[in-house]
Scaffold this active site. Structure first.
Site, PDB file in Angstrom:
ATOM      1  N   HIS A 292       5.680   1.686   8.072  1.00 43.54           N
ATOM      2  CA  HIS A 292       5.730   0.460   7.218  1.00 43.54           C
ATOM      3  C   HIS A 292       4.890  -0.542   7.702  1.00 43.54           C
ATOM      4  O   HIS A 292       3.743  -0.187   7.927  1.00 43.54           O
ATOM      5  CB  HIS A 292       6.965   0.275   6.425  1.00 43.54           C
ATOM      6  N   HIS A 331      -0.751   7.299   3.771  1.00 44.17           N
ATOM      7  CA  HIS A 331       0.424   6.449   3.376  1.00 44.17           C
ATOM      8  C   HIS A 331       0.630   6.222   1.563  1.00 44.17           C
ATOM      9  O   HIS A 331      -0.356   6.182   1.012  1.00 44.17           O
ATOM     10  CB  HIS A 331       0.063   5.095   3.931  1.00 44.17           C
ATOM     11  N   ASP A 390      -8.417   0.582   9.087  1.00 40.60           N
ATOM     12  CA  ASP A 390      -7.502  -0.536   9.148  1.00 40.60           C
ATOM     13  C   ASP A 390      -8.438  -1.923   9.690  1.00 40.60           C
ATOM     14  O   ASP A 390      -8.197  -2.127  10.982  1.00 40.60           O
ATOM     15  CB  ASP A 390      -6.283  -0.567  10.134  1.00 40.60           C
TER      16      ASP A 390
END
Length: 492
Positions: A292, A331, A390
């Site tokens: 997470h 994800h 990211d």
């Protein structure tokens, strides 16, 4: 003969065990799980009584893959289409007012200038913590993970405010909906959002071995945050505005992601009517995990391990052989920041602005090479392991934040989303029901008690405690004698 269905907005279920048919209503493209409790059947021959067949069907959904647990008006996500909406019409993407987003998430409408000014004032002026907090933070080891400190600090904060504890003030403290109840709720919201940056900055400075900084007045939320982290006594110290704006942008994007693991944890915990500080601390603990909020940190560590773009093919081959782990791919509910998602332009533009000030992160080329290679590889395409470059982590890294602080930078803005969901649940129609999911019991039905002298040893890695290697001091203690014990092996 065609059977006429009276209610077409329903699901007809035939129980082949009994031949009976049941109509389950469909509303908002969902069916109530409790409707299946009406589908009962006699227990079959030799069937386990723990199945509770006579009490109706249960719905098994491991990991909440397709279960809605609440009606919400806060956030909408469609990861496949690249959509993330905070009560906004789609065309509104970014408004450079730091307190507008949390206000909108929590209260459900865009504020007037007066409302926004009051909200901003309350949050900023609730940023100061009790002086005891300094002693609390200094009790941690110098190398404690900042998220461990953050989780503990949020829970610790609740011990100061008895008026925020339904266990002390009554179960209807936050659910009554009265002016007094709402004002009390708002006070806790101001405190938690205002103190989130203060607690995070204190956790940061513990690791740096620095004295703590009182939140300054006259600065916006993210500028104040940077000031509290970095100021070491310089006169007229002002954080770089490009970095403050970048942090503000990323905070907006991270403010809420619907019912992810941490938001669900906040609601699960809050459903017991615990104080909001404990509920938010629980959400923070959930966010800590590498699946997470820890994902940002894990992705950057992965890129560091890969090194140069030339090493990407070998790394992906190792992933296919299950020798390496591919972090940040596949994800659930991730909106790919390289799709046509409007946020992608904001984040990449922010990255460019930050890199102009800090210099480009050398891992950017590695991240892009990894993304492009995976997108062309059938192995990842078939498994729907959509890569999510990211840029947020690369921005944080370029800004000089240590990797283990990334989850904290995720938690601070997410506090607003957590509080929005918590407040919505407290004020929902009807009483708050404690979240109590069912299980499918697969253990032994009944076993006879066997006296200790008649038992046979059970072997197996998962069936018996592990043999633990002890340190030198433990070994010496275990060989020592004391009290009335004599001889080798007197145990502690």
């Amino acid at each position: 003969m065609v059977k006429v269905i009276e209610n077409k907005n329903s699901l007809t279920v035939t129980d082949n065990r009994t031949g009976k048919q049941y109509q389950v209503p469909i509303e908002d493209n969902s069916i109530p799980a409790t409707a299946f409790k009406a589908i009962k059947a006699p227990r079959a021959f030799n069937e386990r009584e723990e199945n509770e067949t006579e009490k109706g069907l249960r719905v098994l959904d491991k990991g909440f893959l397709n279960t809605a647990v609440i009606r919400s008006t806060i956030t909408y996500i469609d990861g496949d289409a690249g959509v993330l909406r905070y009560r906004f019409p789609p065309r509104i993407v970014y408004v450079p007012t730091q307190f507008l987003c949390p206000y909108l998430l929590i209260y459900g409408s865009l504020p007037t200038a007066k409302q926004l000014k009051n909200f901003e004032y309350e949050v900023i002026h609730h940023g100061v913590v009790h002086s005891d907090a300094a002693q609390f933070f200094r009790s941690f080891r110098y190398d404690a993970h900042p998220m461990s400190m953050m989780i503990s600090a949020l829970a610790y904060l609740g011990s100061y405010y008895q008026e925020a504890n339904p266990s002390l003030q009554g179960q209807a403290l936050f659910t009554a909906g009265s002016p007094e109840s709402l004002a009390n709720m708002d006070r806790q919201i101001f405190r938690i959002i205002g103190k989130a940056t203060t607690l995070a900055a204190m956790a940061y400075r513990v690791r740096q071995g620095r004295e703590f900084v009182t939140p300054p007045t006259g600065m916006d939320y993210t500028t104040s945050f940077l000031y509290q982290m970095d100021h070491i006594g310089e006169e007229d110290y002002t954080p770089n505005p490009v970095l403050a704006k970048a942090l503000d942008t990323l905070f907006l994007i991270h403010a809420d992601h619907e019912l992810n693991a941490s938001a669900t944890t906040v609601l699960q915990t809050g459903s017991s009517l615990v104080d909001p500080y404990s509920a938010i601390a629980a959400g923070c603990a959930s966010l800590y995990g590498p699946l997470h909020g820890g994902a940002n940190e894990a992705v950057i560590r992965m890129l560091i391990s890969i090194g140069k773009p030339a090493n990407v093919p070998a790394f992906l081959e190792a992933v296919k052989k299950r020798e390496k782990v591919l972090s940040g791919f596949g994800h659930r509910h991730v909106v790919d920041l390289l799709q046509s998602d409007p946020r992608s332009f904001i984040v990449r533009k922010t990255a460019d602005e930050v890199f102009k000030v800090t210099g480009k992160d050398e891992l950017l080329e590695t991240a892009m090479a990894l993304h492009e290679a995976a997108m062309k590889d059938e192995y990842f395409i078939k498994r729907k392991l959509a890569p999510n470059v990211d840029f947020c982590g690369l921005i944080y890294r370029a800004m000089g934040f240590p990797l283990d602080f990334f989850p904290v930078l995720f938690a601070v803005p997410r506090v607003a989303g957590w509080l929005a969901h918590w407040r919505q649940m407290m004020l929902q129609d009807g009483r708050v029901q404690i979240w109590r999911p069912r299980q499918i019991f697969a253990g032994a039905s009944k076993r006879e008690y066997v006296p200790v002298n008649e038992r046979e040893a059970v072997e197996g890695l998962k069936l018996t405690p592990s043999t633990i290697e002890h340190s030198g001091i433990s070994k010496r203690s275990m060989l020592a004698t004391f009290g009335r014990e004599k001889g080798i092996g007197a145990k502690l």
